[in-house]
Motif scaffolding. Structure first.
Motif, PDB file in Angstrom:
ATOM      1  N   LEU A 254     -11.427  14.442 -49.361  1.00  0.00           N
ATOM      2  CA  LEU A 254     -12.747  14.521 -49.610  1.00  0.00           C
ATOM      3  C   LEU A 254     -13.598  13.399 -49.088  1.00  0.00           C
ATOM      4  CD1 LEU A 254     -12.164  15.335 -53.302  1.00  0.00           C
ATOM      5  CD2 LEU A 254     -12.586  17.180 -51.522  1.00  0.00           C
ATOM      6  N   VAL A 255     -14.606  13.825 -48.331  1.00  0.00           N
ATOM      7  CA  VAL A 255     -15.579  12.534 -47.568  1.00  0.00           C
ATOM      8  C   VAL A 255     -16.740  12.697 -48.457  1.00  0.00           C
ATOM      9  CG1 VAL A 255     -16.510  11.576 -45.710  1.00  0.00           C
ATOM     10  CG2 VAL A 255     -14.050  12.844 -45.423  1.00  0.00           C
ATOM     11  N   PHE A 256     -17.050  11.611 -49.129  1.00  0.00           N
ATOM     12  CA  PHE A 256     -18.462  11.657 -49.797  1.00  0.00           C
ATOM     13  C   PHE A 256     -19.502  11.103 -48.779  1.00  0.00           C
ATOM     14  CE2 PHE A 256     -15.519  12.154 -52.939  1.00  0.00           C
ATOM     15  CZ  PHE A 256     -16.026  13.113 -54.090  1.00  0.00           C
ATOM     16  N   VAL A 257     -20.539  11.663 -48.410  1.00  0.00           N
ATOM     17  CA  VAL A 257     -21.441  11.291 -47.373  1.00  0.00           C
ATOM     18  C   VAL A 257     -22.750  10.958 -48.246  1.00  0.00           C
ATOM     19  CG1 VAL A 257     -22.806  11.952 -45.344  1.00  0.00           C
ATOM     20  CG2 VAL A 257     -20.425  12.857 -45.771  1.00  0.00           C
ATOM     21  N   ALA A 258     -23.224   9.829 -48.018  1.00  0.00           N
ATOM     22  CA  ALA A 258     -24.642   9.255 -48.363  1.00  0.00           C
ATOM     23  C   ALA A 258     -25.737   9.637 -47.554  1.00  0.00           C
ATOM     24  CB  ALA A 258     -24.705   7.901 -48.751  1.00  0.00           C
ATOM     25  N   GLU A 259     -26.988  10.165 -47.816  1.00  0.00           N
ATOM     26  CA  GLU A 259     -27.761  10.743 -46.778  1.00  0.00           C
ATOM     27  C   GLU A 259     -29.200   9.862 -47.334  1.00  0.00           C
ATOM     28  OE1 GLU A 259     -27.887  14.682 -48.585  1.00  0.00           O
ATOM     29  OE2 GLU A 259     -26.225  15.594 -47.288  1.00  0.00           O
ATOM     30  N   SER A 260     -29.201   8.729 -46.521  1.00  0.00           N
ATOM     31  CA  SER A 260     -30.366   7.750 -46.694  1.00  0.00           C
ATOM     32  C   SER A 260     -31.924   8.506 -46.364  1.00  0.00           C
ATOM     33  CB  SER A 260     -30.129   6.526 -46.178  1.00  0.00           C
ATOM     34  OG  SER A 260     -30.079   6.741 -44.608  1.00  0.00           O
ATOM     35  N   GLY A 261     -31.471   9.570 -45.404  1.00  0.00           N
ATOM     36  CA  GLY A 261     -32.886  10.144 -44.904  1.00  0.00           C
ATOM     37  C   GLY A 261     -33.402  11.457 -45.827  1.00  0.00           C
ATOM     38  N   ALA A 262     -32.460  11.829 -46.747  1.00  0.00           N
ATOM     39  CA  ALA A 262     -32.894  13.094 -47.583  1.00  0.00           C
ATOM     40  C   ALA A 262     -34.446  12.720 -47.901  1.00  0.00           C
ATOM     41  CB  ALA A 262     -31.986  13.115 -48.504  1.00  0.00           C
ATOM     42  N   TRP A 263     -35.077  11.969 -48.101  1.00  0.00           N
ATOM     43  CA  TRP A 263     -36.188  11.960 -48.682  1.00  0.00           C
ATOM     44  C   TRP A 263     -37.419  12.671 -47.721  1.00  0.00           C
ATOM     45  CZ3 TRP A 263     -39.890   8.735 -46.242  1.00  0.00           C
ATOM     46  CH2 TRP A 263     -39.375   7.714 -45.410  1.00  0.00           C
TER      47      TRP A 263
END
Length: 208
Positions: free
Chosen positions: A74-83
């Motif tokens: 499982l690779v947990f991806v953080a999406e800093s541009g989601a906003w």
């Protein structure tokens, strides 16, 4: 729940037995129940089970045994541009469930934008996104233990290589928060113990 949390261990070696698809879906669904800033849910989970993907993650981790043995990575991806993206579905669902008032839901897009623009100006946008992804990962570790499966939060990997393995090479708005093997344990690990709580739990101020 206390038993589940206290019995969970980080497992490095796994049996090849597959994880049933319905169970894998349930575990990822439970991980996505984790809270997130502004409920933007700015984190995703990439499930890797194919030989090519597991081989690429093995290389990205310097040949560690987890992705060579576990049937699921499982690779947990953080999406800093989601906003910056359209999150209208988030506001609509919260409004429809009665969880948010019309006024709160209407103000949320602007509030989230202002908050994240400030984070970005201070160089904290990646950090906040990674926090949300790590909370989701913690939820999954506990859920997996309750289901009789093993996990291990992994260190020692190349972010660029992991991004390449999951098809997001060059994406500066996406960050790898954590890699986690999932499967049936092929080893038993004893609890190594924890420090006396007096050394780690304080009241009112740190160190007291």
């Amino acid at each position: 729940m206390a038993r589940v949390i206290r019995s969970r261990r980080s497992i490095r070696h796994y049996r090849p037995d597959p994880v049933a698809a319905p169970l894998l879906r349930e575990l990822t669904d439970l991980a996505l129940e984790a809270p997130s800033s502004f409920n933007l849910q700015a984190r995703s989970i990439v499930t890797v089970t194919g030989e090519e993907g597991l081989r690429a993650l093995t290389e990205a981790t310097g040949g560690q045994p987890h992705p060579q043995e576990a049937p699921v990575m499982l690779v947990f991806v953080a999406e800093s541009g989601a906003w910056r993206e359209d999150r209208g579905d988030v506001w609509d669902v919260a409004r429809g469930r009665g969880a948010w008032s019309e006024r709160f839901a209407a103000a949320s897009p602007d509030d989230a934008r202002l908050f994240h623009e400030d984070l970005r100006s201070r160089g904290l946008d990646r950090e906040y996104a990674v926090k949300d992804a790590m909370i989701a990962a913690s939820f999954l570790m506990i859920a997996a233990e309750a289901a009789g499966l093993a996990t291990s939060p992994m260190n020692g990997w190349s972010e660029d290589e992991v991004k390449k393995a999951i098809g997001v090479a060059g994406r500066d708005d996406l960050h790898i928060a954590l890699l986690m093997p999932l499967g049936h344990p092929a080893e038993d690990r004893l609890h190594p113990g924890r420090r006396d709580r007096a050394l780690s739990c304080f009241s009112e101020t740190y160190g007291r």
